[in-house]
Design a protein around this motif. Structure first.
Motif, PDB file in Angstrom:
ATOM      1  N   TRP A  61       0.770  -1.249   0.000  1.00  0.00           N
ATOM      2  CA  TRP A  61       0.000   0.000   0.000  1.00  0.00           C
ATOM      3  C   TRP A  61       0.799   1.296   0.000  1.00  0.00           C
ATOM      4  CZ3 TRP A  61      -4.224  -0.122  -2.279  1.00  0.00           C
ATOM      5  CH2 TRP A  61      -4.991  -1.285  -2.257  1.00  0.00           C
ATOM      6  N   PRO A  62       2.016   1.346   0.518  1.00  0.00           N
ATOM      7  CA  PRO A  62       2.728   2.635   0.481  1.00  0.00           C
ATOM      8  C   PRO A  62       2.927   3.192  -0.924  1.00  0.00           C
ATOM      9  CG  PRO A  62       3.729   1.203   2.090  1.00  0.00           C
ATOM     10  CD  PRO A  62       2.728   0.362   1.340  1.00  0.00           C
ATOM     11  N   THR A  63       3.047   2.330  -1.919  1.00  0.00           N
ATOM     12  CA  THR A  63       3.290   2.804  -3.286  1.00  0.00           C
ATOM     13  C   THR A  63       2.235   2.299  -4.275  1.00  0.00           C
ATOM     14  OG1 THR A  63       4.732   0.910  -3.727  1.00  0.00           O
ATOM     15  CG2 THR A  63       5.788   2.931  -2.896  1.00  0.00           C
ATOM     16  N   ALA A  64       1.150   1.737  -3.782  1.00  0.00           N
ATOM     17  CA  ALA A  64       0.135   1.160  -4.676  1.00  0.00           C
ATOM     18  C   ALA A  64      -0.452   2.196  -5.627  1.00  0.00           C
ATOM     19  CB  ALA A  64      -0.981   0.505  -3.860  1.00  0.00           C
ATOM     20  N   GLY A  69      -1.638   1.234 -13.847  1.00  0.00           N
ATOM     21  CA  GLY A  69      -2.990   0.694 -13.805  1.00  0.00           C
ATOM     22  C   GLY A  69      -3.695   0.856 -12.467  1.00  0.00           C
ATOM     23  N   ALA A  70      -3.136   1.624 -11.558  1.00  0.00           N
ATOM     24  CA  ALA A  70      -3.798   1.843 -10.266  1.00  0.00           C
ATOM     25  C   ALA A  70      -5.149   2.517 -10.513  1.00  0.00           C
ATOM     26  CB  ALA A  70      -2.928   2.710  -9.366  1.00  0.00           C
ATOM     27  N   THR A  71      -6.183   1.943  -9.956  1.00  0.00           N
ATOM     28  CA  THR A  71      -7.523   2.500 -10.122  1.00  0.00           C
ATOM     29  C   THR A  71      -7.703   3.692  -9.183  1.00  0.00           C
ATOM     30  OG1 THR A  71      -8.526   1.145  -8.390  1.00  0.00           O
ATOM     31  CG2 THR A  71      -8.410   0.181 -10.631  1.00  0.00           C
ATOM     32  N   PRO A  72      -8.677   4.563  -9.458  1.00  0.00           N
ATOM     33  CA  PRO A  72      -8.940   5.660  -8.520  1.00  0.00           C
ATOM     34  C   PRO A  72      -9.226   5.155  -7.094  1.00  0.00           C
ATOM     35  CG  PRO A  72     -10.041   6.089 -10.607  1.00  0.00           C
ATOM     36  CD  PRO A  72      -9.469   4.694 -10.691  1.00  0.00           C
ATOM     37  N   ALA A  73      -9.906   4.017  -6.982  1.00  0.00           N
ATOM     38  CA  ALA A  73     -10.197   3.463  -5.650  1.00  0.00           C
ATOM     39  C   ALA A  73      -8.915   3.036  -4.939  1.00  0.00           C
ATOM     40  CB  ALA A  73     -11.155   2.276  -5.768  1.00  0.00           C
ATOM     41  N   HIS A  74      -7.970   2.453  -5.691  1.00  0.00           N
ATOM     42  CA  HIS A  74      -6.703   2.051  -5.091  1.00  0.00           C
ATOM     43  C   HIS A  74      -5.858   3.267  -4.714  1.00  0.00           C
ATOM     44  CE1 HIS A  74      -7.764  -1.939  -6.676  1.00  0.00           C
ATOM     45  NE2 HIS A  74      -7.048  -2.368  -5.653  1.00  0.00           N
TER      46      HIS A  74
END
Length: 188
Positions: A61-64, A69-74
């Motif tokens: 999670w620190p760099t997710a 492709g990181a979604t807005p939710a992520h």
């Protein structure tokens, strides 16, 4: 006024938070369920993590939000997770960062102290740490996100107890894929 302590995790229908080998592949959340978890993180005044759950969360999670492709939710969850105050409980010294502090002493004594402080609600995660708090009678609420899968073993959500704990059902909610949230408050 004391802070409330909630133990909430995804759990298999047969009661495990992780399958053998710490396999979590059965618990992939739907978008709606992921948003529910993200909103919980946003509302948490202090998260209490056991070492293994900390290692899992802090490895991703620190760099997710910077991953392709990181979604807005992520992106939203990653920011909320980094900002959320955290206490990591471990019997050995491990590196912690991202608004976290390490607790190496008596977990039950520290959780008891933290509950007596002013502040927002606390969440506890990690089966071993939560089991110690459960046996000590420190958990005020259980948020059980049950997935329709039987994994046959692994890390149990509930620990063996010396006494009954009576609960009141305060919420049920169905998520896509037959996932069921049940929230219970401890009757005091």
């Amino acid at each position: 006024m004391t802070r409330t302590l909630t133990f909430g995790m995804s759990v298999s229908l047969d009661g495990y938070v992780a399958a053998p080998g710490d396999d979590l592949g059965w618990g992939v959340p739907s978008d709606e369920q992921f948003q529910w978890w993200s909103d919980r993180v946003a509302a948490t005044g202090l998260a209490l993590y056991g070492r293994r759950l900390w290692e899992t969360m802090s490895s991703h999670w620190p760099t997710a939000d910077q991953q392709p492709g990181a979604t807005p939710a992520h992106v939203e969850f990653a920011g909320r997770w980094r900002d959320m105050p955290k206490a990591v409980f471990s019997s050995k010294t491990i590196p912690v960062d991202w608004n976290a502090r390490l607790v190496t002493g008596d977990a039950v004594a520290e959780i008891t102290r933290l509950k007596s402080e002013d502040g927002g609600p606390m969440d506890i995660g990690g089966a071993t740490l939560a089991a110690a708090a459960m046996r000590a009678g420190l958990i005020d609420e259980y948020a059980i996100v049950t997935h329709p899968v039987l994994v046959g073993g692994g890390a149990p959500f509930f620990t063996a107890l010396d006494n009954w704990v009576n609960l009141n059902l305060v919420e049920t909610r169905t998520f896509p894929g037959g996932v069921l949230l049940t929230r219970y408050e401890t009757r005091r």
